[in-house]
Design a protein around this motif. Structure first.
Motif, mmCIF file in Angstrom:
data_model
loop_
_atom_site.group_PDB
_atom_site.id
_atom_site.type_symbol
_atom_site.label_atom_id
_atom_site.label_comp_id
_atom_site.label_asym_id
_atom_site.label_seq_id
_atom_site.Cartn_x
_atom_site.Cartn_y
_atom_site.Cartn_z
ATOM 1 N N ARG A 145 0.828 -1.215 0.000
ATOM 2 C CA ARG A 145 0.000 0.000 0.000
ATOM 3 C C ARG A 145 0.860 1.262 0.000
ATOM 4 N N ALA A 146 2.052 1.175 0.578
ATOM 5 C CA ALA A 146 2.957 2.327 0.604
ATOM 6 C C ALA A 146 3.766 2.453 -0.678
ATOM 7 N N GLY A 147 3.625 1.497 -1.599
ATOM 8 C CA GLY A 147 4.285 1.608 -2.892
ATOM 9 C C GLY A 147 5.455 0.679 -3.120
ATOM 10 N N PHE A 148 5.816 -0.139 -2.152
ATOM 11 C CA PHE A 148 6.940 -1.057 -2.340
ATOM 12 C C PHE A 148 6.601 -2.088 -3.408
ATOM 13 N N LEU A 149 7.560 -2.365 -4.260
ATOM 14 C CA LEU A 149 7.444 -3.401 -5.280
ATOM 15 C C LEU A 149 8.062 -4.672 -4.706
ATOM 16 N N ILE A 150 7.280 -5.728 -4.619
ATOM 17 C CA ILE A 150 7.788 -6.991 -4.095
ATOM 18 C C ILE A 150 8.673 -7.606 -5.175
ATOM 19 N N GLU A 151 9.928 -7.847 -4.814
ATOM 20 C CA GLU A 151 10.905 -8.327 -5.779
ATOM 21 C C GLU A 151 11.088 -9.841 -5.741
ATOM 22 N N GLY A 152 10.611 -10.480 -4.680
ATOM 23 C CA GLY A 152 10.719 -11.929 -4.636
ATOM 24 C C GLY A 152 10.928 -12.459 -3.242
ATOM 25 N N VAL A 153 11.368 -13.709 -3.190
ATOM 26 C CA VAL A 153 11.650 -14.392 -1.931
ATOM 27 C C VAL A 153 13.160 -14.582 -1.823
ATOM 28 N N GLN A 154 13.697 -14.231 -0.676
ATOM 29 C CA GLN A 154 15.103 -14.494 -0.385
ATOM 30 C C GLN A 154 15.163 -15.757 0.477
ATOM 31 N N ARG A 155 15.773 -16.797 -0.060
ATOM 32 C CA ARG A 155 15.913 -18.021 0.721
ATOM 33 C C ARG A 155 16.884 -17.757 1.864
ATOM 34 N N ALA A 156 16.500 -18.198 3.056
ATOM 35 C CA ALA A 156 17.314 -17.996 4.258
ATOM 36 C C ALA A 156 17.725 -16.521 4.383
ATOM 37 N N GLY A 157 16.804 -15.636 4.046
ATOM 38 C CA GLY A 157 17.107 -14.210 3.965
ATOM 39 C C GLY A 157 17.081 -13.445 5.263
ATOM 40 N N MET A 158 16.561 -14.058 6.314
ATOM 41 C CA MET A 158 16.570 -13.357 7.597
ATOM 42 C C MET A 158 16.726 -14.353 8.730
ATOM 43 N N GLU A 159 17.351 -13.873 9.776
ATOM 44 C CA GLU A 159 17.513 -14.687 10.979
ATOM 45 C C GLU A 159 16.427 -14.314 11.970
ATOM 46 N N HIS A 160 15.850 -15.325 12.569
ATOM 47 C CA HIS A 160 14.823 -15.087 13.586
ATOM 48 C C HIS A 160 14.784 -16.284 14.523
ATOM 49 N N GLY A 161 14.920 -16.006 15.800
ATOM 50 C CA GLY A 161 14.833 -17.079 16.787
ATOM 51 C C GLY A 161 15.888 -18.148 16.629
ATOM 52 N N GLY A 162 17.084 -17.769 16.169
ATOM 53 C CA GLY A 162 18.162 -18.731 16.018
ATOM 54 C C GLY A 162 18.090 -19.580 14.766
ATOM 55 N N ALA A 163 17.217 -19.220 13.840
ATOM 56 C CA ALA A 163 17.095 -19.966 12.582
ATOM 57 C C ALA A 163 17.065 -18.990 11.413
ATOM 58 N N LEU A 164 17.415 -19.485 10.245
ATOM 59 C CA LEU A 164 17.301 -18.691 9.021
ATOM 60 C C LEU A 164 15.962 -18.992 8.369
ATOM 61 N N LEU A 165 15.261 -17.939 7.996
ATOM 62 C CA LEU A 165 13.936 -18.070 7.392
ATOM 63 C C LEU A 165 13.918 -17.445 6.008
ATOM 64 N N ASP A 166 13.049 -17.968 5.171
ATOM 65 C CA ASP A 166 12.796 -17.311 3.891
ATOM 66 C C ASP A 166 12.026 -16.035 4.163
ATOM 67 N N CYS A 167 12.303 -15.027 3.345
ATOM 68 C CA CYS A 167 11.576 -13.770 3.534
ATOM 69 C C CYS A 167 11.203 -13.170 2.189
ATOM 70 N N TRP A 168 10.117 -12.409 2.228
ATOM 71 C CA TRP A 168 9.766 -11.586 1.078
ATOM 72 C C TRP A 168 10.663 -10.361 1.108
ATOM 73 N N ALA A 169 11.003 -9.867 -0.063
ATOM 74 C CA ALA A 169 11.803 -8.655 -0.161
ATOM 75 C C ALA A 169 11.169 -7.735 -1.191
ATOM 76 N N GLY A 170 11.173 -6.482 -0.867
ATOM 77 C CA GLY A 170 10.649 -5.472 -1.769
ATOM 78 C C GLY A 170 11.510 -4.228 -1.695
ATOM 79 N N ALA A 171 11.305 -3.335 -2.617
ATOM 80 C CA ALA A 171 12.080 -2.099 -2.629
ATOM 81 C C ALA A 171 11.211 -0.945 -3.103
ATOM 82 N N LEU A 172 11.639 0.228 -2.708
ATOM 83 C CA LEU A 172 10.991 1.467 -3.109
ATOM 84 C C LEU A 172 12.086 2.448 -3.482
ATOM 85 N N LEU A 173 11.909 3.106 -4.619
ATOM 86 C CA LEU A 173 12.855 4.111 -5.097
ATOM 87 C C LEU A 173 12.174 5.467 -5.087
#
Length: 193
Positions: A145-173
């Protein structure tokens, strides 16, 4: 950077102060915040105190992170927290959470729009990245809603609770919002090798 206060139709975004510790602590007891945001679990009063008295001022002072308490009016309750963190020479990442009792009212979208405009026009940001764990549909909806373009999924893209999780990633220019950028952007030409 000098701390700044932003205002919208309903909200005031200002750097956290020591007086915010109790509300931050209470908000971070929410299982949904703990599920999606990398906060200590259990989240103790000392964690909130350290955040508002040390981490937030250091980020502004060192020009590395701009954390905002999002309040319903100048003297209203804390409804959210939003942060813009430097992650590279030309990239910043934005993250946020909303207090449980204030979700679904458009506060975070309103705050996010104000923060990204400020980041592009006043803080010299040239690319804003948003990431959230796959399945965090609320965060994704706000970002879109704020205008970010979802660019895809980053495998093991973020750490949470001692594990690596897949995450959605987006960008705004800046150009996505019709704003100038301090660096020119040359998009790829379709079909170019």
């Amino acid at each position: 950077m000098e701390p700044i206060t932003l205002t919208t139709e309903r909200l005031v975004l200002r750097p956290h102060t020591p007086g915010d510790a109790a509300e931050v602590h209470a908000a971070c007891q929410d299982p949904e915040i703990q599920r999606w945001i990398s906060v200590p679990v259990p989240y103790e009063p000392a964690h909130a105190e350290e955040y508002v008295t040390q981490s937030v001022p250091a980020g502004w002072r060192e020009d590395t992170a701009y954390n905002f308490a999002v309040r319903l009016g100048a003297d209203g309750p804390l409804v959210a927290t939003l942060a813009v963190h430097r992650t590279g020479a030309h990239t910043h990442e934005i993250g946020y959470w909303t207090v449980a009792g204030h979700r679904g009212r458009g506060y975070m979208t309103e705050a996010l729009r104000a923060a990204v405009r400020w980041a592009f026009t006043e803080a010299g940001v040239v690319r804003l990245v948003w990431r959230a764990g796959v399945g965090n549909d609320g965060s994704r909806a706000v970002a879109e809603r704020a205008g970010f373009l979802i660019e895809g999924v980053q495998r093991a893209g973020m750490e949470h609770g001692g594990a690596l999780l897949d995450c959605w990633a987006g960008a705004l220019l800046p150009s996505d919002l019709g704003l100038p950028s301090r660096l020119p952007y040359e998009p790829a030409v379709s079909g170019a090798a």
